[in-house]
Design a protein around this motif. Structure first.
Motif, short mmCIF file in Angstrom:
data_model
loop_
_atom_site.label_atom_id
_atom_site.label_comp_id
_atom_site.label_asym_id
_atom_site.label_seq_id
_atom_site.Cartn_x
_atom_site.Cartn_y
_atom_site.Cartn_z
N ALA A 1 0.83 -1.15 0.05
CA ALA A 1 0.11 -0.04 0.14
C ALA A 1 0.83 1.24 0.19
CB ALA A 1 -0.79 0.10 1.46
N PHE A 2 0.43 2.53 -0.64
CA PHE A 2 1.13 3.61 -0.74
C PHE A 2 0.16 4.63 -0.49
CE2 PHE A 2 3.01 0.58 -3.80
CZ PHE A 2 4.24 0.86 -3.80
N GLY A 3 0.66 5.42 0.47
CA GLY A 3 -0.06 6.49 1.00
C GLY A 3 0.81 7.87 1.28
N ASN A 4 0.25 8.96 1.60
CA ASN A 4 1.09 10.08 1.94
C ASN A 4 0.56 10.85 3.20
OD1 ASN A 4 -0.99 11.34 0.42
ND2 ASN A 4 -0.04 13.05 0.88
N SER A 5 -0.15 10.46 3.90
CA SER A 5 -1.03 11.22 4.85
C SER A 5 -1.61 10.27 6.02
CB SER A 5 -2.10 12.07 4.58
OG SER A 5 -3.21 11.47 3.97
N ASP A 6 -1.99 11.09 7.05
CA ASP A 6 -2.71 10.63 8.16
C ASP A 6 -4.07 9.72 7.92
OD1 ASP A 6 -0.88 11.31 9.84
OD2 ASP A 6 -2.06 12.52 11.06
N GLY A 7 -4.49 10.27 6.50
CA GLY A 7 -5.77 9.59 5.98
C GLY A 7 -5.73 8.39 5.56
N ASP A 8 -4.31 7.71 5.40
CA ASP A 8 -4.03 6.43 4.72
C ASP A 8 -3.24 5.66 5.88
OD1 ASP A 8 -4.26 7.49 2.09
OD2 ASP A 8 -2.39 8.60 2.36
N LEU A 9 -3.34 5.95 7.11
CA LEU A 9 -2.63 5.27 8.20
C LEU A 9 -3.37 3.82 8.28
CD1 LEU A 9 -1.24 4.83 10.68
CD2 LEU A 9 -2.67 5.95 12.21
N GLU A 10 -4.63 3.61 8.28
CA GLU A 10 -5.48 2.41 8.53
C GLU A 10 -5.44 1.66 7.49
OE1 GLU A 10 -7.17 5.61 11.26
OE2 GLU A 10 -6.60 5.63 9.32
N MET A 11 -5.24 2.38 6.07
CA MET A 11 -4.94 1.40 5.10
C MET A 11 -3.73 0.87 5.16
SD MET A 11 -4.92 2.49 0.97
CE MET A 11 -3.51 3.54 0.93
N LEU A 12 -2.42 1.37 5.61
CA LEU A 12 -1.42 0.92 5.71
C LEU A 12 -1.36 -0.16 6.75
CD1 LEU A 12 0.67 4.28 5.34
CD2 LEU A 12 1.28 2.27 3.81
N GLN A 13 -2.02 -0.18 7.89
CA GLN A 13 -1.90 -0.91 8.96
C GLN A 13 -2.83 -2.19 8.38
OE1 GLN A 13 -4.22 1.70 11.71
NE2 GLN A 13 -2.20 2.02 12.90
N TRP A 14 -3.85 -2.06 7.67
CA TRP A 14 -4.50 -3.15 7.22
C TRP A 14 -3.63 -4.06 6.35
CZ3 TRP A 14 -8.16 -6.36 8.34
CH2 TRP A 14 -8.80 -7.17 7.09
N THR A 15 -2.86 -3.31 5.51
CA THR A 15 -1.89 -4.04 4.63
C THR A 15 -0.76 -4.58 5.19
OG1 THR A 15 -2.57 -2.61 2.84
CG2 THR A 15 -0.66 -3.70 2.43
N THR A 16 -0.11 -4.34 6.25
CA THR A 16 1.01 -4.29 6.54
C THR A 16 1.05 -5.29 8.16
OG1 THR A 16 1.65 -2.51 7.71
CG2 THR A 16 2.11 -2.77 5.45
N LEU A 17 0.07 -5.01 8.90
CA LEU A 17 0.01 -5.85 10.17
C LEU A 17 -0.94 -6.93 10.38
CD1 LEU A 17 0.01 -2.35 12.23
CD2 LEU A 17 1.97 -3.49 11.37
N GLY A 18 -0.47 -7.94 11.13
CA GLY A 18 -1.26 -9.05 11.41
C GLY A 18 -1.49 -9.89 10.27
#
Length: 324
Positions: free
Chosen positions: A249-266
């Motif tokens: 996942a690629f983002g640039n702001s706090d609005g992308d935090l949950e997408m990055l978490q959903w992609t990489t964690l757990g």
């Protein structure tokens, strides 16, 4: 001999281009982390091999694929729509937040808060069919120009990210846009600009109503929010539209935090989270924790904890736009 020499040079240049799928990226740890991830994930028989049907990559749009300063492009569209529609609404001359837009008072508009922006979006994006809205959007993008660069917004896309999209697709990845922007604002042009088909765009939406108009079936846009594809909404949108968990996942702001978490964690298997950090005030803009648009604060701290890759635009990109 000169024609032969010229042909030889072109051949050598083409070969070098083929060897480096990301020519607008500077060599270094950031580029290497992306290339190594793709190489490991696509190496048949390797420990990190990912089957093609699981190679899902998601990209935020504003600030990740194209410019988002000094305001989101869709907001610029909405403000222009207010001016176009103003003759039909004389009361707007004294009614906020519309009066601020017509007076060019961005300070007053900003002070009006998020509720005012939602009101502007509702008025300018609804009251028409989906086909009419697509036509208005397409015509605006064809004529609107960014105030700083004096170019169409569709030229203010990041060349390194265009190369990255193509590189991932060449390696069997399916690329999706997952944006807080309007899904029907983006779909008319994402395939032409990014190579991302309309059915691979996930975004915010307003409610629509099916109705027969002059004997033809239409979808009519209503001034009611249907779904906001931002922050916690992004994993929900991914689940509802894509049905698979991304592996990158690629983002640039706090609005992308949950997408990055959903992609990489757990989750099992190789995972890659990438944040585009705007650090180049000369070629583009420099902003992060205190920005009104594209604020990068919590996600920047989370990147260090979760070992996400941070793209430093100033240092990692040879050029930002195709015209550089």
């Amino acid at each position: 001999m000169l024609p032969l020499l010229s042909a030889s040079l072109r051949s050598t240049s083409a070969l070098a281009q083929a060897r480096d799928p990301l020519p607008s990226w500077n060599e270094g740890a950031t580029k290497s982390s992306i290339v190594n991830f793709v190489t490991r994930g696509t190496s048949q028989g390797g420990p990190d091999f990912v089957p093609v049907d699981q190679r899902i990559a998601t990209f935020d749009n504003d600030g990740t694929l194209w410019i988002e300063q000094p305001m989101y492009v869709q907001l610029a569209f909405a403000l222009d729509r207010v001016k176009v529609m103003a003759p039909m609404h004389p009361e707007w001359k004294t009614k906020q937040p519309f009066a601020a837009v017509l007076d060019g008072d961005m300070k007053e508009l900003a002070a009006s808060g998020e509720k005012a922006l939602v009101e502007i979006i509702a008025v300018t994006h609804a009251g028409m069919t989906t086909a009419e809205f697509e036509k208005i959007t397409s015509e605006w993008l064809a004529t609107a120009r960014d105030h700083r660069f004096k170019r169409p917004y569709t030229e203010l896309v990041y060349q390194p990210m265009l190369e990255l999209l193509a590189y991932l697709r060449a390696n069997g990845f399916k690329t999706f846009i997952v944006s807080g922007g309007g899904i029907e604002f983006m779909r008319p042009w994402t395939e032409r600009i990014y190579g991302v088909q309309p059915d691979q765009v996930v975004g915010s939406s307003i409610k629509t109503r099916f109705e027969m108009k002059d004997g033809a079936p239409t979808l009519f846009r209503l001034p009611e929010v249907n779904f906001v594809d931002d922050k916690t909404g992004k994993p929900i949108g991914i689940n509802e539209h894509i049905g698979r968990r991304p592996i990158v996942a690629f983002g640039n702001s706090d609005g992308d935090l949950e997408m990055l978490q959903w992609t990489t964690l757990g989750a099992s298997g190789p995972r890659l989270g990438v944040i585009v950090h705007h650090t180049d005030a000369v070629r583009e803009y420099a902003y992060d924790r205190d920005s009104h648009f594209g604020r990068l604060n919590v996600a920047l701290d989370a990147a260090a904890v979760n070992k996400w890759t941070i793209v430093n635009m100033k240092n990692d990109w040879k050029r930002i736009f195709a015209f550089d």
